[in-house]
Motif scaffolding. Sequence first.
Motif, PDB file in Angstrom:
ATOM      1  N   LEU A 112       0.828  -1.202   0.000  1.00 53.78           N
ATOM      2  CA  LEU A 112       0.000   0.000   0.000  1.00 53.78           C
ATOM      3  C   LEU A 112       0.864   1.255   0.000  1.00 53.78           C
ATOM      4  CD1 LEU A 112      -2.949   0.924   0.069  1.00 53.78           C
ATOM      5  CD2 LEU A 112      -2.838   0.825   2.564  1.00 53.78           C
ATOM      6  N   GLN A 113       1.960   1.201   0.743  1.00 53.48           N
ATOM      7  CA  GLN A 113       2.882   2.344   0.772  1.00 53.48           C
ATOM      8  C   GLN A 113       3.400   2.631  -0.636  1.00 53.48           C
ATOM      9  OE1 GLN A 113       6.619   1.752   2.816  1.00 53.48           O
ATOM     10  NE2 GLN A 113       7.048   3.945   2.909  1.00 53.48           N
ATOM     11  N   GLY A 114       3.796   1.580  -1.349  1.00 48.72           N
ATOM     12  CA  GLY A 114       4.282   1.758  -2.719  1.00 48.72           C
ATOM     13  C   GLY A 114       3.197   2.259  -3.655  1.00 48.72           C
ATOM     14  N   ASP A 115       1.989   1.727  -3.511  1.00 50.05           N
ATOM     15  CA  ASP A 115       0.873   2.128  -4.368  1.00 50.05           C
ATOM     16  C   ASP A 115       0.484   3.588  -4.155  1.00 50.05           C
ATOM     17  OD1 ASP A 115       0.799  -0.462  -5.344  1.00 50.05           O
ATOM     18  OD2 ASP A 115      -0.986  -1.044  -4.182  1.00 50.05           O
ATOM     19  N   GLU A 121       3.957   4.952   7.982  1.00 47.42           N
ATOM     20  CA  GLU A 121       2.970   5.228   9.022  1.00 47.42           C
ATOM     21  C   GLU A 121       1.603   5.505   8.421  1.00 47.42           C
ATOM     22  OE1 GLU A 121       5.956   6.782   8.861  1.00 47.42           O
ATOM     23  OE2 GLU A 121       6.985   6.214  10.709  1.00 47.42           O
ATOM     24  N   ALA A 122       1.573   6.330   7.376  1.00 43.33           N
ATOM     25  CA  ALA A 122       0.304   6.659   6.719  1.00 43.33           C
ATOM     26  C   ALA A 122      -0.305   5.412   6.076  1.00 43.33           C
ATOM     27  CB  ALA A 122       0.512   7.754   5.679  1.00 43.33           C
ATOM     28  N   ALA A 123       0.521   4.613   5.428  1.00 40.79           N
ATOM     29  CA  ALA A 123       0.024   3.384   4.806  1.00 40.79           C
ATOM     30  C   ALA A 123      -0.549   2.440   5.859  1.00 40.79           C
ATOM     31  CB  ALA A 123       1.149   2.699   4.026  1.00 40.79           C
ATOM     32  N   ALA A 124       0.092   2.368   7.012  1.00 42.97           N
ATOM     33  CA  ALA A 124      -0.397   1.499   8.083  1.00 42.97           C
ATOM     34  C   ALA A 124      -1.762   1.959   8.582  1.00 42.97           C
ATOM     35  CB  ALA A 124       0.619   1.466   9.237  1.00 42.97           C
ATOM     36  N   VAL A 125      -1.931   3.266   8.736  1.00 42.17           N
ATOM     37  CA  VAL A 125      -3.223   3.797   9.182  1.00 42.17           C
ATOM     38  C   VAL A 125      -4.304   3.509   8.150  1.00 42.17           C
ATOM     39  CG1 VAL A 125      -4.498   5.938   9.669  1.00 42.17           C
ATOM     40  CG2 VAL A 125      -2.271   5.547  10.727  1.00 42.17           C
TER      41      VAL A 125
END
Length: 158
Positions: A112-115, A121-125
Amino acid sequence: MSLRVAAAAPFIQNGTTRLEEGEFVVALSLDRDWFSPDQAKRLIDIATREGLLERDGDDLVAGFDPSEVTVPEEFVPDEDILQERSAFERVLDALVADGAEKHEAVGAINALQGDLGVTIEAAAVVYARREGLDVDDIAPIARDAIVEAGTEAEPEER
């Protein structure tokens, strides 16, 4: 999540959701012999910042239902819970506590972070919210990480 278990233990031991800070420290340091009094106070500070405990005058109030936490008989918390955790670590712990497999959650968050092209942190949330977890207390920390990353990426004015 061992921080939640360690924070719950004094409340479970006393059958309450409110304790004087001194009672909390005694439960962790003398009764259970898990921490020194100073370490128990450090745990209070960390658990308060993470929303597990709330201060009400000289009292500590559980920010969760301690009766929903099981303290295994052989449980002894690691001293690493006395260290500040990043927003990513906090979200990951919440996901695992909710039943997610750690390695699967990490993989999904990385993808998700890459996408999205955002911080971990933002991707985890975002991932946790998609999984139905309430991480509103962690979202501002993730936002701050985005702002900080953006500030570091900006060239200095001359």
